[in-house]
Design a protein around this motif. Structure first.
Motif, mmCIF file in Angstrom:
data_model
loop_
_atom_site.group_PDB
_atom_site.id
_atom_site.type_symbol
_atom_site.label_atom_id
_atom_site.label_comp_id
_atom_site.label_asym_id
_atom_site.label_seq_id
_atom_site.Cartn_x
_atom_site.Cartn_y
_atom_site.Cartn_z
ATOM 1 N N GLU A 399 29.330 36.239 -50.363
ATOM 2 C CA GLU A 399 29.129 36.729 -48.987
ATOM 3 C C GLU A 399 30.287 36.353 -48.074
ATOM 4 O OE1 GLU A 399 25.274 35.436 -47.654
ATOM 5 O OE2 GLU A 399 24.303 36.298 -49.407
ATOM 6 N N LEU A 400 31.162 35.465 -48.563
ATOM 7 C CA LEU A 400 32.337 35.074 -47.780
ATOM 8 C C LEU A 400 33.568 35.333 -48.646
ATOM 9 C CD1 LEU A 400 31.075 31.543 -46.619
ATOM 10 C CD2 LEU A 400 30.938 33.671 -45.326
ATOM 11 N N PHE A 401 34.635 35.814 -47.999
ATOM 12 C CA PHE A 401 35.816 36.211 -48.769
ATOM 13 C C PHE A 401 37.083 35.694 -48.087
ATOM 14 C CE2 PHE A 401 32.388 39.108 -49.444
ATOM 15 C CZ PHE A 401 32.387 39.315 -50.813
ATOM 16 N N ALA A 402 38.084 35.394 -48.891
ATOM 17 C CA ALA A 402 39.371 34.977 -48.327
ATOM 18 C C ALA A 402 40.490 35.373 -49.273
ATOM 19 C CB ALA A 402 39.385 33.461 -48.105
ATOM 20 N N LYS A 403 41.614 35.763 -48.660
ATOM 21 C CA LYS A 403 42.808 36.037 -49.444
ATOM 22 C C LYS A 403 43.480 34.693 -49.665
ATOM 23 C CE LYS A 403 44.573 39.704 -47.571
ATOM 24 N NZ LYS A 403 45.444 40.511 -46.728
ATOM 25 N N VAL A 404 44.009 34.477 -50.858
ATOM 26 C CA VAL A 404 44.632 33.182 -51.090
ATOM 27 C C VAL A 404 46.124 33.353 -51.328
ATOM 28 C CG1 VAL A 404 43.901 33.271 -53.514
ATOM 29 C CG2 VAL A 404 44.581 31.097 -52.562
ATOM 30 N N THR A 405 46.928 32.486 -50.701
ATOM 31 C CA THR A 405 48.362 32.481 -50.982
ATOM 32 C C THR A 405 48.782 31.045 -51.268
ATOM 33 O OG1 THR A 405 48.798 32.304 -48.617
ATOM 34 C CG2 THR A 405 49.020 34.489 -49.582
ATOM 35 N N PHE A 450 34.922 27.092 -50.645
ATOM 36 C CA PHE A 450 36.334 27.235 -50.248
ATOM 37 C C PHE A 450 36.970 25.852 -50.112
ATOM 38 C CE2 PHE A 450 35.499 31.502 -47.966
ATOM 39 C CZ PHE A 450 36.004 32.223 -49.035
ATOM 40 N N GLU A 451 36.229 24.952 -49.477
ATOM 41 C CA GLU A 451 36.801 23.629 -49.222
ATOM 42 C C GLU A 451 37.009 22.851 -50.511
ATOM 43 O OE1 GLU A 451 34.562 21.805 -46.002
ATOM 44 O OE2 GLU A 451 34.413 23.798 -45.096
ATOM 45 N N VAL A 452 36.028 22.971 -51.411
ATOM 46 C CA VAL A 452 36.165 22.291 -52.700
ATOM 47 C C VAL A 452 37.365 22.872 -53.456
ATOM 48 C CG1 VAL A 452 35.094 21.967 -54.968
ATOM 49 C CG2 VAL A 452 33.736 21.644 -52.903
ATOM 50 N N PHE A 453 37.500 24.189 -53.398
ATOM 51 C CA PHE A 453 38.603 24.860 -54.086
ATOM 52 C C PHE A 453 39.946 24.368 -53.542
ATOM 53 C CE2 PHE A 453 41.672 28.412 -54.202
ATOM 54 C CZ PHE A 453 41.776 28.555 -55.579
ATOM 55 N N GLU A 454 40.074 24.365 -52.226
ATOM 56 C CA GLU A 454 41.324 23.945 -51.587
ATOM 57 C C GLU A 454 41.652 22.488 -51.969
ATOM 58 O OE1 GLU A 454 40.909 24.995 -47.499
ATOM 59 O OE2 GLU A 454 43.062 24.945 -47.156
ATOM 60 N N GLN A 466 46.830 28.466 -49.024
ATOM 61 C CA GLN A 466 46.371 28.872 -47.706
ATOM 62 C C GLN A 466 45.303 29.948 -47.893
ATOM 63 O OE1 GLN A 466 49.780 29.757 -45.387
ATOM 64 N NE2 GLN A 466 48.883 28.777 -43.588
ATOM 65 N N LEU A 467 44.228 29.803 -47.165
ATOM 66 C CA LEU A 467 43.161 30.792 -47.268
ATOM 67 C C LEU A 467 43.110 31.613 -45.992
ATOM 68 C CD1 LEU A 467 40.341 28.588 -48.845
ATOM 69 C CD2 LEU A 467 41.707 30.349 -49.979
ATOM 70 N N HIS A 468 43.071 32.913 -46.126
ATOM 71 C CA HIS A 468 42.999 33.805 -44.964
ATOM 72 C C HIS A 468 41.660 34.510 -45.026
ATOM 73 C CE1 HIS A 468 47.405 33.278 -44.995
ATOM 74 N NE2 HIS A 468 47.232 33.363 -46.297
ATOM 75 N N ARG A 469 40.767 34.109 -44.139
ATOM 76 C CA ARG A 469 39.414 34.666 -44.193
ATOM 77 C C ARG A 469 39.426 36.172 -43.939
ATOM 78 N NH1 ARG A 469 34.836 31.506 -43.780
ATOM 79 N NH2 ARG A 469 33.728 33.487 -43.680
ATOM 80 N N MET A 470 38.600 36.882 -44.690
ATOM 81 C CA MET A 470 38.495 38.331 -44.535
ATOM 82 C C MET A 470 37.131 38.659 -43.933
ATOM 83 S SD MET A 470 40.042 39.184 -48.269
ATOM 84 C CE MET A 470 40.847 40.768 -48.099
ATOM 85 N N GLN A 471 37.021 39.862 -43.384
ATOM 86 C CA GLN A 471 35.810 40.225 -42.656
ATOM 87 C C GLN A 471 34.641 40.649 -43.543
ATOM 88 O OE1 GLN A 471 35.398 39.932 -39.316
ATOM 89 N NE2 GLN A 471 37.375 38.909 -39.505
ATOM 90 N N PHE A 472 34.908 40.798 -44.850
ATOM 91 C CA PHE A 472 33.850 41.344 -45.708
ATOM 92 C C PHE A 472 32.630 40.427 -45.779
ATOM 93 C CE2 PHE A 472 37.890 42.891 -47.643
ATOM 94 C CZ PHE A 472 37.781 44.172 -47.134
ATOM 95 N N GLN A 473 31.482 41.080 -45.925
ATOM 96 C CA GLN A 473 30.233 40.301 -46.017
ATOM 97 C C GLN A 473 29.417 40.613 -47.265
ATOM 98 O OE1 GLN A 473 27.665 40.095 -42.594
ATOM 99 N NE2 GLN A 473 29.217 41.059 -41.332
#
Ligand code: G4P
Length: 529
Positions: A399-405, A450-454, A466-473
């Motif tokens: 339900e939460l998404f982020a682009k990762v770089t 996300f936090e555990v992953f980072e 770096q995680l860039h949160r996306m609007q998808f739900q």
């Protein structure tokens, strides 16, 4: 004559009850768990579980992230004995701890206790967890908590359960008054009243046998008004309410309903006793060769959760295994089906709150923690003798998404290794864009993932991301031979999962509905096919 192994396993299986408590934060799960443990004598001091919740950083030296936030990333397992039963409570983390692990833990339970705040009714997190239990068809028992507070009427709550969750309820007991007027509960099964005398600091509970709900003992104790109310309610339930039906409960279609107050220890013991009597012992689990009965003499189990770095000094990982059949013995050799090797289970741990004890033997329904030098993945099957493969664990819709770089391009190799391993462990789900740009998108069900992953990318692989949160739900897996990516552009995106399945991500429900309407030949699945 000594007992055969089969008899011994059957006896142990019959004794066991393995369940999870599902609720929304603040409904009283910690309090109820603590009271249940006290009945089983599993903890010496009241307040232990609570204290752990309040000041985890003081007692735990697990992950750094836990220290920072004072919360636990663990869903641990608590075990105690009561009335000849061996009880395993699986902790399902809520709040910010909510993650895919919470859902996966439910696959290891044979039943669930749904805890609801009498004033707040069915809340968001309860709905999500309920749906996972419902899909698995496990029995769900309901405990309406905080009866000492003013709340909704019991009939309104029953109506809400049916309207919101689609489950009918059969009250096992019924409140006599509520909030300040709470006198007790009437036990419909045993024809007895549990009397409650409480104020802010002290409360006492006594149990009295009565003929039925018309008994004058109740009138003397509760007064005319509350007794009349009780008689009226119960007459209505007798006529119009559901009958208790064991089969429907076991099929997850009907929920036995209990009322009580966890913090006052009111209604908890009778709940526990009824629950242990009605809840199923470990049930058969599906394998590629059909259902496997728990009384099968060959040991088997599957990994439903992996926890990393419980102790940073040792950098160890613990793989949580649900035993499905046979008898576990320390030091035994088992077949690790996926890697095709025999392995020795030398250092199994059992969990009682945060203390870890070494287990010598265990049976179906028990959860053991295996020391994991990196050889286990979520869903792995272990078995004795022939190879057994349990059904794959479901993937839950993120339900939460982020682009990762990655911040330092030179670290790309470690980054890839980290992503691959952490995906395999089930820390996160990973998707790739189909737009021509090589974008990696992470999907999770709870922010904590996300936090555990980072944290783990930095601590274990030396990679700053770096995680860039996306609007998808919403994410839906698309099943269609001729998919048209152009139909997934507005407020949505088409990506692929690690098995190259198409997955559509949507910003809102409207975008999802539109895509479903535009693609009548496609199936939109909530979980990977
Ligand atoms: P959780 O694990 O589901 O998040 O809930 P928890 O047990 O921590 O309980 C949340 C709050 O509800 C706590 O109050 C707890 O004391 C209270 N509570 C639990 N059961 C009952 C009950 O039967 N009646 C009433 N009136 N309250 C109940 P708190 O103020 O957050 O903590 P505390 O300071 O009281 O410990």
């Amino acid at each position: 004559m000594s007992k055969s192994l089969k008899d011994e396993i059957k006896q142990e299986v019959d004794k066991r009850r393995t369940f999870a408590i599902i609720s929304h934060p603040d409904a009283g799960k910690t309090t109820l768990t603590e009271k249940l443990l006290l009945f089983g004598g599993a903890i010496r001091l009241a307040g232990t579980v609570k204290a752990r919740k309040a000041s985890r950083h003081a007692t735990s030296d697990w992950m750094e992230i836990e220290k920072q936030r004072g919360i636990s990333v663990t869903s641990s397992v608590m075990q105690f004995d009561y009335n000849g039963h061996r009880v395993n409570i699986l902790d399902t983390p809520g709040h910010q701890d909510f993650s895919e692990d919470t859902y996966r833990t439910l696959t290891a339970a044979d039943s669930a206790v749904m805890l609801i705040d009498v004033a707040k009714g069915v809340e968001a997190q309860t709905i999500k967890l309920f749906q996972v239990c419902r899909k698995r068809g496990i029995p769900i028992f309901t405990f309406i908590n905080k009866l000492d507070r003013e709340g909704q009427s019991p009939f309104d709550l029953m109506e809400e359960l049916e309207r919101v969750l689609g489950i009918r309820a059969v009250p096992m007991n019924w409140p006599i008054g509520m909030g300040r007027e709470l006198c007790g509960v009437y036990d419909r099964m045993k024809n007895q009243v549990e009397l409650f005398k409480g104020n802010d600091d002290h409360s006492s509970i006594s149990v009295r046998k009565v003929d039925d709900y018309n008994d004058s003992i109740i009138r003397e104790m509760a007064g005319d008004y509350l007794h009349n109310q009780l008689v009226q309610d119960l007459e209505l339930l007798d006529v119009a309410g559901d009958q208790f039906d064991f089969e429907k409960v076991r099929a997850g279609e009907l929920t036995p309903l209990f009322f009580g107050s966890a913090v006052n220890n009111f209604g908890v013991q009778t709940f526990l006793e009824n629950f242990l009597q009605l809840a199923p012992s470990p049930t058969p689990r599906n394998t590629t060769d059909g259902p496997l009965d728990p009384t099968n003499e060959k040991f088997s189990g599957y990994v439903f959760k992996i926890q990393a770095n419980m102790n940073p000094a040792h950098r160890d990982r613990i793989a949580f295994l649900r035993i499905c059949s046979g008898r576990f013995e320390r030091g035994m050799s088992v077949r690790h089906t996926r890697v095709g090797k025999e392995i020795k289970l030398a250092q199994p741990q059992q969990f009682l709150a945060q203390d870890r004890d070494i287990v010598e033997s265990a049976y179906p329904g028990d959860i053991i923690g295996l020391f994991d030098p990196g050889i286990f993945r979520i869903g792995d099957s272990l078995s004795q003798g022939s190879e057994i493969i349990f059904d794959e664990l479901p993937t839950f819709s993120p339900e939460l998404f982020a682009k990762v770089t990655v911040k330092n391009a030179l670290k790309h190799k470690q980054y890839q290794k980290g992503i691959d391993q952490l995906t395999e462990e089930g820390t996160i789900q990973v998707f790739h864009s189909t737009s021509g740009f090589d974008e990696t998108i992470l999907g999770v069900v709870g922010q904590l993932q996300f936090e555990v992953f980072e944290y783990r990318m930095r601590a274990e692989y030396g990679v700053e991301i770096q995680l860039h949160r996306m609007q998808f739900q919403f994410a839906r897996w698309i099943v269609d031979d001729k998919i048209d990516p152009s139909k997934f552009r507005i407020n949505s995106s088409l990506v692929k999962d690690k098995k190259d399945n198409y997955v559509a991500l949507f910003e809102n429900e409207y975008a999802m509905r539109t895509a479903i309407d535009k693609n009548p030949t496609s199936k939109f699945l909530e979980m990977a096919p």
